[in-house]
Design an enzyme around this catalytic site. Sequence first.
Site, short mmCIF file in Angstrom:
data_model
loop_
_atom_site.label_atom_id
_atom_site.label_comp_id
_atom_site.label_asym_id
_atom_site.label_seq_id
_atom_site.Cartn_x
_atom_site.Cartn_y
_atom_site.Cartn_z
CG HIS A 131 -17.03 42.22 60.16
ND1 HIS A 131 -17.46 43.38 60.78
CD2 HIS A 131 -17.49 42.26 58.90
CE1 HIS A 131 -18.14 44.10 59.90
NE2 HIS A 131 -18.18 43.44 58.77
CG HIS A 140 -29.09 25.67 65.02
ND1 HIS A 140 -29.80 24.51 64.98
CD2 HIS A 140 -28.22 25.59 63.99
CE1 HIS A 140 -29.40 23.75 63.97
NE2 HIS A 140 -28.44 24.40 63.35
C1 LIG Z 1 -40.40 28.33 59.24
C2 LIG Z 1 -40.75 26.91 59.63
C3 LIG Z 1 -40.19 26.61 61.02
C4 LIG Z 1 -42.25 26.81 59.66
O1 LIG Z 1 -42.66 25.53 59.99
P1 LIG Z 1 -44.19 25.29 60.43
O2 LIG Z 1 -44.53 26.14 61.61
O3 LIG Z 1 -44.36 23.81 60.53
O4 LIG Z 1 -45.01 25.91 59.25
P2 LIG Z 1 -45.74 25.20 58.02
O5 LIG Z 1 -44.83 24.26 57.31
O6 LIG Z 1 -47.06 24.70 58.51
O7 LIG Z 1 -46.01 26.44 57.04
C5 LIG Z 1 -46.90 27.48 57.37
C6 LIG Z 1 -46.95 28.43 56.18
O8 LIG Z 1 -45.69 29.12 56.08
C7 LIG Z 1 -45.08 28.84 54.83
N1 LIG Z 1 -43.65 28.62 55.08
C8 LIG Z 1 -43.11 27.73 55.92
N2 LIG Z 1 -41.77 27.83 55.90
C9 LIG Z 1 -41.47 28.79 55.03
C10 LIG Z 1 -40.26 29.34 54.57
N3 LIG Z 1 -39.09 28.91 55.05
N4 LIG Z 1 -40.30 30.33 53.67
C11 LIG Z 1 -41.51 30.78 53.18
N5 LIG Z 1 -42.68 30.29 53.57
C12 LIG Z 1 -42.67 29.31 54.48
C13 LIG Z 1 -45.74 27.56 54.31
O9 LIG Z 1 -45.68 27.50 52.91
C14 LIG Z 1 -47.12 27.72 54.85
O10 LIG Z 1 -47.83 28.62 54.01
P3 LIG Z 1 -49.40 28.40 53.71
O11 LIG Z 1 -50.06 28.48 55.05
O12 LIG Z 1 -49.71 29.55 52.80
O13 LIG Z 1 -49.50 27.06 53.09
C15 LIG Z 1 -40.15 25.87 58.65
O14 LIG Z 1 -40.87 25.79 57.44
C16 LIG Z 1 -38.70 26.14 58.31
O15 LIG Z 1 -38.35 26.92 57.41
N6 LIG Z 1 -37.82 25.48 59.06
C17 LIG Z 1 -36.41 25.60 58.89
C18 LIG Z 1 -35.77 24.25 59.05
C19 LIG Z 1 -34.26 24.36 59.02
O16 LIG Z 1 -33.69 25.36 58.66
N7 LIG Z 1 -33.61 23.32 59.43
C20 LIG Z 1 -32.18 23.43 59.53
C21 LIG Z 1 -31.48 22.17 59.63
S1 LIG Z 1 -29.74 22.51 59.74
#
Ligand SMILES: CC(C)(COP(=O)(O)OP(=O)(O)OC[C@H]1O[C@@H](n2cnc3c(N)ncnc32)[C@H](O)[C@@H]1OP(=O)(O)O)[C@@H](O)C(=O)NCCC(=O)NCCS
Length: 205
Positions: A131, A140
């Site tokens: 709400h 998104h």
């Molecule tokens: C947050 C996000 C965008 C980061 O992506 P990125 O910039 O490529 O980052 P990386 O994968 O290189 O990770 C960088 C660091 O953050 C950490 N990290 C990444 N995503 C994380 C998350 N969601 N929660 C906790 N830690 C996370 C990784 O473990 C990594 O840690 P390290 O450096 O200690 O190894 C991605 O991991 C994410 O969560 N995307 C969401 C995707 C999604 O929701 N899609 C929806 C489809 S409907």
Amino acid sequence: MKDVIIIGTGEQAKIVADIILCAGDRLIGFLAGDPKMRSFLDRPVLGKDTDLNRFRDYWLFLAIGNADSRERLAALADGVKWYTAIHPAAVISRLNTSVGEGSAVMANAVINPFARVGRHCIINTGAIVEHDNVIEDFAHVSVGARLAGEVRVGRKTWIGVGATVRNGICICENCMIGAGAVVVGDITEPGTYVGVPAGPIEKKA
Ligand SMILES: CC(C)(COP(=O)(O)OP(=O)(O)OC[C@H]1O[C@@H](n2cnc3c(N)ncnc32)[C@H](O)[C@@H]1OP(=O)(O)O)[C@@H](O)C(=O)NCCC(=O)NCCS
């Protein structure tokens, strides 16, 4: 029945194609970024995504995951009709709730009373928009994310899959909230935030 053309040929396009069919509307075809593409999902590719103004007789939907690309293509539009894609299994309150044109609300998403969803937003499968939320244009809310009451999500902000946002929180524009994050304080700087509680992602030197 509405005749709809989807702009985009990726994952979002598949899901929105399904919504159009489930809603009893007609999927005419697609506009693609790739000018060589001829068909997608057994429908014709009718032109390039930037040709959208040639298709004013149809309802158009921007099914592109990247918010900057969605915004760029929306800015080209001149007098087109935007289709709003609401899955029949989405639950949208009838009490002072609005969903802006060109937005998608997917199956099992819930939008509760007094919530406002802007234009060209994605409220993904099973997302909860409680709400009095305000979801600004091009935002998104991913699969299974949960926004408690009175949350504000800024323009082009992306709430990752399964993330949770505590009630009353404001998240500014152009943020990425990582998968599974729990946001318990306002976010005022654009950037990527992850973890429990959510904090800015640490980039390695
Ligand atoms: C947050 C996000 C965008 C980061 O992506 P990125 O910039 O490529 O980052 P990386 O994968 O290189 O990770 C960088 C660091 O953050 C950490 N990290 C990444 N995503 C994380 C998350 N969601 N929660 C906790 N830690 C996370 C990784 O473990 C990594 O840690 P390290 O450096 O200690 O190894 C991605 O991991 C994410 O969560 N995307 C969401 C995707 C999604 O929701 N899609 C929806 C489809 S409907």
